[in-house]
Write an enzyme that holds these catalytic residues in place. Sequence first.
Site, short mmCIF file in Angstrom:
data_model
loop_
_atom_site.label_atom_id
_atom_site.label_comp_id
_atom_site.label_asym_id
_atom_site.label_seq_id
_atom_site.Cartn_x
_atom_site.Cartn_y
_atom_site.Cartn_z
N LYS A 30 22.02 -78.69 -33.58
CA LYS A 30 21.82 -79.40 -31.92
C LYS A 30 22.38 -77.93 -31.52
O LYS A 30 23.04 -77.84 -31.74
CB LYS A 30 22.20 -80.35 -31.27
CG LYS A 30 23.46 -81.49 -31.90
CD LYS A 30 23.58 -82.60 -31.74
CE LYS A 30 25.18 -82.81 -31.09
NZ LYS A 30 26.03 -82.21 -30.79
N ASP B 279 28.97 -84.30 -35.32
CA ASP B 279 29.95 -83.22 -34.79
C ASP B 279 31.68 -83.14 -35.98
O ASP B 279 32.68 -82.84 -34.28
CB ASP B 279 30.15 -82.96 -33.71
CG ASP B 279 28.41 -82.82 -32.76
OD1 ASP B 279 27.46 -82.82 -33.16
OD2 ASP B 279 28.07 -82.47 -31.44
N HIS C 96 25.62 -73.54 -31.06
CA HIS C 96 25.19 -73.02 -30.55
C HIS C 96 25.27 -71.71 -30.16
O HIS C 96 25.98 -70.47 -31.49
CB HIS C 96 26.31 -73.20 -28.70
CG HIS C 96 26.63 -74.60 -28.61
ND1 HIS C 96 25.56 -75.37 -28.37
CD2 HIS C 96 27.92 -75.27 -28.52
CE1 HIS C 96 25.87 -76.44 -27.78
NE2 HIS C 96 27.13 -76.33 -28.38
N CYS D 260 29.47 -86.18 -27.51
CA CYS D 260 27.99 -86.46 -28.54
C CYS D 260 28.31 -87.80 -28.48
O CYS D 260 26.91 -88.55 -29.48
CB CYS D 260 28.03 -85.54 -28.89
SG CYS D 260 28.27 -83.90 -27.73
C1 VGL Z 1 30.09 -82.20 -28.21
C2 VGL Z 1 30.75 -80.61 -25.73
C3 VGL Z 1 30.19 -79.98 -25.98
C4 VGL Z 1 30.83 -83.20 -28.75
C5 VGL Z 1 29.18 -81.10 -28.23
O1 VGL Z 1 30.29 -83.09 -29.56
O2 VGL Z 1 31.11 -84.59 -28.62
N1 VGL Z 1 31.34 -82.00 -26.29
N2 VGL Z 1 29.23 -80.03 -27.26
ZN ZN Z 2 28.73 -77.90 -27.82
#
Ligand code: VGL
Ligand code: ZN
Length: 203
Positions: free
Chosen positions: A110, A12, A52, A155
């Site tokens: 995801k 991410d 999302h 994550c």
């Molecule tokens: C994440 C919160 C919401 C992350 C993703 O990548 O850690 N944290 N969505």
């Molecule tokens: Zn998220």
Amino acid sequence: MRPATDALIVIDVQNDFCPGGALAVAGGDEIVPGINALMAEFGAVILTQDWHPGGHLSFAGQHPGKAPMDLTEMPYGPQVLWPDHCVQGSLGAQFHADLNVTRADLILRKGFRREIDSYSAFFENDRTTPTGLEGYLRSRGLTRLTLVGLATDFCVNYSAVDAAKLGFEVEVREDLTRAIDLDGSLAAARMGMAEAGAQLTQG
Ligand code: VGL
Ligand code: ZN
């Protein structure tokens, strides 16, 4: 060059998790040059992308009376509510502009189901719905995973714990992660990852 069993998994590294983004992680952008350099050591590079739909149920705005960082109860258990972030197709959902995406063999998205969040690259937050990554890694013979990216305590943490539980050999390069750190979540994550058998290293 590392053995052919080794994969780098970059979690991410997207604009919304970098300074100026909707869910900015302090220093999130600082890790990009180090991640790009590390890619050169691996025969397999996988990126994950938080992805999302608008109105995702992890967004605080979908829960009247709730604010970002509040907790709520979902059918699958407790869920932190976030500001709107990483909305499919948005600039915030794009990878950091300096991340070497050319080098990626696989981009795994995801969190694409409105009703369920997905911190882990392996399972959604119900802890049972698979993303398909396990099968991909196994069918390529990739058994040793190095994890980097954002955020350490969400994550990266969930991905590392799941990977270790699934029997992969897991290293988390902490120097190439940055944390959100909500109410001690970083310390808890470090304990949880170590307990699961992931190696926390500093490079
Ligand atoms: C994440 C919160 C919401 C992350 C993703 O990548 O850690 N944290 N969505
Ligand atoms: Zn998220």
